[in-house]
Design an enzyme around this catalytic site. Structure first.
Site, PDB file in Angstrom:
ATOM      1  N   GLU A   1      62.353   5.992   9.023  1.00 39.06           N
ATOM      2  CA  GLU A   1      63.476   5.067   8.937  1.00 39.06           C
ATOM      3  C   GLU A   1      64.701   5.616   9.672  1.00 39.06           C
ATOM      4  O   GLU A   1      65.448   4.861  10.317  1.00 39.06           O
ATOM      5  CB  GLU A   1      63.810   4.786   7.473  1.00 39.06           C
ATOM      6  CG  GLU A   1      62.711   4.004   6.764  1.00 39.06           C
ATOM      7  CD  GLU A   1      63.034   3.723   5.313  1.00 39.06           C
ATOM      8  OE1 GLU A   1      63.046   2.549   4.942  1.00 39.06           O
ATOM      9  OE2 GLU A   1      63.274   4.692   4.567  1.00 39.06           O
TER      10      GLU A   1
ATOM     11  N   GLU B   1      55.477   5.135   1.542  1.00 39.78           N
ATOM     12  CA  GLU B   1      56.093   4.964   0.220  1.00 39.78           C
ATOM     13  C   GLU B   1      55.190   4.256  -0.775  1.00 39.78           C
ATOM     14  O   GLU B   1      55.160   4.602  -1.967  1.00 39.78           O
ATOM     15  CB  GLU B   1      57.417   4.195   0.359  1.00 39.78           C
ATOM     16  CG  GLU B   1      58.589   5.035   0.832  1.00 39.78           C
ATOM     17  CD  GLU B   1      58.673   5.137   2.344  1.00 39.78           C
ATOM     18  OE1 GLU B   1      59.711   5.568   2.860  1.00 39.78           O
ATOM     19  OE2 GLU B   1      57.679   4.786   3.033  1.00 39.78           O
TER      20      GLU B   1
END
Length: 271
Positions: free
Chosen positions: A124, A144
């Protein structure tokens, strides 16, 4: 300009290595995430030091382009889960969260120079940059979901903007790793480098950018990034004028035209 090295700082008062190292090389400001023992995992200290370094480089006239990389052969493995388990927050408060680079970027172009792993929050962070240069052996992913976590650092928003929808969906729903070559084919990685050469490749790219008019580069970056916010071409055409005006009214505009007519390199002053 003479190259300089300025740590935030290389060591602290207790002799402990700093979590972010900074250096100015040519027209580029280099930021190195420096927690190599945990693959540069993001804890609160690292986030705050990184934000401070970004803002300092953004305000430094001698820096035209910022390059973000990681120490120890990895870019960033994501959030430090040991810090999470200990109850450490991601940000010191809501104002810091709203001002974070992963949310609002900075004025100058930022290039990620990626070796090794860029996973979870590290991926990210890379997606928050304007350009991605990666080693051919670099590995990316948003794993995640494998821990019943959600990638809320911008990955789920930016990834489908930067690559085909169904490929992005496969990556985020499986949590699987993907290589740099595949992301280069998808248009996410800008340039591939030989292993160990991502930083030098990124610096070469930075110099090509730095040769251009600084205020025009800043305006062009902002327009491209904000294009996703504007509703349709009609609004975008009007909105971009306010962003472009500082560059178009800068003395560097006249210098750029004059240098072209005189067949010489321009000398920019609006840094």
């Amino acid at each position: 300009m003479t190259d300089t090295t300025d740590m935030i700082a290389s060591t602290d008062a207790n002799g402990t290595s700093a979590v972010v190292l900074t250096e100015i090389r040519g027209d580029a400001g280099i930021m190195t995430l420096n927690r190599p023992r945990v693959r540069n995992a993001l804890n609160l200290e690292l986030r705050e030091a990184m934000q401070s370094a970004l803002e300092s480089f953004d305000a430094e006239p001698s820096v035209a382009v910022i390059v973000l990389t990681g120490a120890g052969g990895n870019f960033c493995s994501g959030r430090d889960l040991r810090a999470v388990a200990a109850g450490e927050p991601m940000y010191s408060g809501r104002p810091a969260q709203l001002a974070a680079f992963t949310r609002v970027s900075v004025r100058k172009p930022v290039i990620a120079a990626i070796e090794g792993y860029a996973l979870a929050g590290g991926f990210e962070l890379a997606l928050s940059c304007d350009l991605l240069v990666a080693s051919r052996e670099a590995v990316f992913g948003l794993p995640e979901v494998r821990r019943n976590l959600v990638a809320i650092g911008g990955g789920l928003i930016r990834l489908p903007q930067r690559m085909p929808y169904h490929l992005a969906m496969q990556l985020v729903l499986t949590g699987e790793h993907v290589g740099a070559r595949r992301l280069a084919e998808a248009g996410v990685v800008t340039e591939l480098a030989e292993p160990g050469a991502a930083l030098e490749t990124a610096l070469a790219l930075a110099e090509r950018i730095a040769a251009n008019g600084p205020s025009a580069v800043r305006a062009s970056k902002e327009i491209v990034r904000r294009a996703f916010e504007w509703s349709g071409e009609s609004e975008a055409f009007d909105a971009q004028l306010a962003v472009a005006e500082p560059a178009l009214s800068s003395p560097d505009r006249e210098e750029g035209v004059r240098a072209f007519l005189e067949r010489r390199d321009p000398v920019w002053t609006d840094r």
